[in-house]
Scaffold this active site. Structure first.
Site, PDB file in Angstrom:
ATOM      1  N   SER A  34     -45.433  29.357 -11.272  1.00  0.00           N
ATOM      2  CA  SER A  34     -46.656  29.343 -10.794  1.00  0.00           C
ATOM      3  C   SER A  34     -47.628  30.231 -11.072  1.00  0.00           C
ATOM      4  O   SER A  34     -47.899  30.420 -12.337  1.00  0.00           O
ATOM      5  CB  SER A  34     -46.517  29.451  -9.332  1.00  0.00           C
ATOM      6  N   ASP A  57     -43.033  18.088  -8.621  1.00  0.00           N
ATOM      7  CA  ASP A  57     -44.125  18.856  -8.329  1.00  0.00           C
ATOM      8  C   ASP A  57     -45.705  18.307  -8.436  1.00  0.00           C
ATOM      9  O   ASP A  57     -46.020  17.701  -9.472  1.00  0.00           O
ATOM     10  CB  ASP A  57     -44.207  20.048  -9.539  1.00  0.00           C
ATOM     11  N   HIS A  62     -43.192  21.700  -5.696  1.00  0.00           N
ATOM     12  CA  HIS A  62     -43.259  22.744  -6.744  1.00  0.00           C
ATOM     13  C   HIS A  62     -42.421  23.813  -6.190  1.00  0.00           C
ATOM     14  O   HIS A  62     -42.114  24.709  -7.063  1.00  0.00           O
ATOM     15  CB  HIS A  62     -44.729  23.259  -6.289  1.00  0.00           C
TER      16      HIS A  62
END
Length: 409
Positions: free
Chosen positions: A184, A352, A382
């Site tokens: 991320s 995601d 995610h």
């Protein structure tokens, strides 16, 4: 999946399972969940890394980095691994919660003796990011005038954050990383490290890019915009100056709403439908003034974040993600990725919806030493890269073993 629900009454947080089990009142949240001077250090180490000229044109003095280490650095320095956390993570990657550490380690199964990132073999460094709120210089830190930076803390970029981490590496005597790994927001820094590290004379032999992108997308910026607005619209945010407010009087409403918006992008429609559906929260009636269980679930996550994080850090870090673009001033994304010499593992989560796999596909296609995108299968979206250890662990373990096999003797 059986829903677990939360009941919130004023400043009291009660966690209630469908059978009525409870986790008792937490009391009012502090104005900020940031680590502050005088708090227990926990497992943190600190290094003063100097003054930095930020990309915004602002000079940021007296920058300090909080970090944790695990394992021992080899005499030749060849076994160092850099782990980079996501938006609301910190340096506490493994170990229990305790004084100065509000939560347990965020990637406990991945790091430790015998783990995929084996601390019997590797020396692991995990810094809290610039602009964060768990010991590294950020909005809650003390400015030169003796007051918290608050709303005066300057805007920062992914490259600013990596510049600070490069200086930390120098001070730790690290001239080579066996790998730099992160997901991320951490994955954004991984990509910048692959370029800025070698430019600064620090070798990056391999990278692991997880559930991230080479540049922010319009969709991601759109999701981020109301999160920023929620915090700034909270009267208790007070322009970013709230650190002296009593418990319960911080910008918790705005930060909580921001977290609720974000959390829906971290999970999937399938999970929320199967886990909660249209089940009412226990003892409440959604047809009057009650909530559905999924609303209670989001309320819980908003309250939980307000107790361990800082609203100003959330703003500055979200803004840094919005401006992320590895191709900026490098001829575009493809040209920038083509410059990376490191071996690469690129991982995406199939469900995601914040960083869809197509973003990882672009990274893998642009990196000369990547072998396509490796998909994690997950119903959790995610957050799958944090939850699907049975898939994530073997991927990382196998990649690191391959990197070691191909490293010069």
């Amino acid at each position: 999946m059986t829903p677990t629900t939360t009941h919130l009454t004023g400043t009291e947080t009660v966690w209630r399972s469908p059978r009525g089990a409870r986790r008792g009142p937490a009391g009012p949240a502090p104005a900020s969940g940031a680590w502050r001077e005088g708090h227990p250090a926990g497992d943190r180490h600190f290094r003063d890394v100097g003054t930095f000229d930020l990309e915004s044109g602002t000079r940021l003095p007296d920058v300090r980095v909080a970090y944790e280490t695990h394992g021992r650095l080899a005499p030749d320095g060849s076994n160092a691994v850099l782990v980079l956390h996501a938006l609301t993570g910190d340096a506490h990657v493994r170990g229990p919660a305790g004084p100065g550490q509000a939560t347990a380690g965020w990637w406990e199964p991945m790091i430790g003796p015998g783990a995929p990132i084996d601390t019997d073999e590797y020396f692991v460094v995990v810094p809290n990011v610039l602009g964060g709120c768990q010991g590294t210089t950020g909005p809650a830190s003390t400015a030169p005038d003796g007051l918290p930076w608050g709303g005066r803390f300057p805007r920062i970029t992914t490259r600013d954050q990596v510049a600070v981490e490069i200086e930390l590496a120098r001070l730790l005597g690290i001239r080579s990383w066996a790998t730099v790994i992160g997901g991320s927001m951490g994955g954004m820094r991984v990509l910048e490290w692959a370029l800025l590290g070698p430019e600064a004379g620090i070798e990056v032999r391999s990278i692991v890019s997880i559930a991230t992108g080479a540049q922010s997308t319009g969709d991601q910026i759109a999701w981020a915009h109301p999160q920023l607005g929620a915090i700034r619209s909270d009267p208790r945010w007070n322009g970013g100056d709230y650190y002296d407010a009593p418990d319960g009087e911080g910008p918790h409403a705005g930060l909580g709403i921001a977290r609720q918006i974000a959390h829906t992008t971290y999970r999937t429609a399938r999970e929320l439908d199967e886990r909660f559906g249209r089940i009412p929260q226990g003892g409440e009636d959604p047809q009057t003034d009650g909530r559905f269980a999924v609303q209670s679930y989001l309320d819980h996550h908003g309250d939980k974040l307000a107790r361990r994080f800082d609203a100003n850090s959330y703003l500055r870090l979200t803004e840094s993600m919005m401006t992320h673009d590895v191709g900026r001033d490098r001829g575009g994304v493809d040209a920038a990725l083509a410059q990376v010499e490191a071996r690469a593992l690129v991982v995406a989560v199939d469900s995601d919806r914040l960083f869809p796999p197509v973003l990882s596909d672009r990274i893998a296609a642009g990196l000369r030493h990547a072998t396509g995108t490796h998909l994690i299968r997950s119903d959790f979206g995610h957050d799958g890269f944090l939850l699907e250890f049975d898939q994530m662990g073997p991927l990382v373990r196998g990649f690191l073993a391959d990197v070691d096999r191909h490293s010069p003797a």
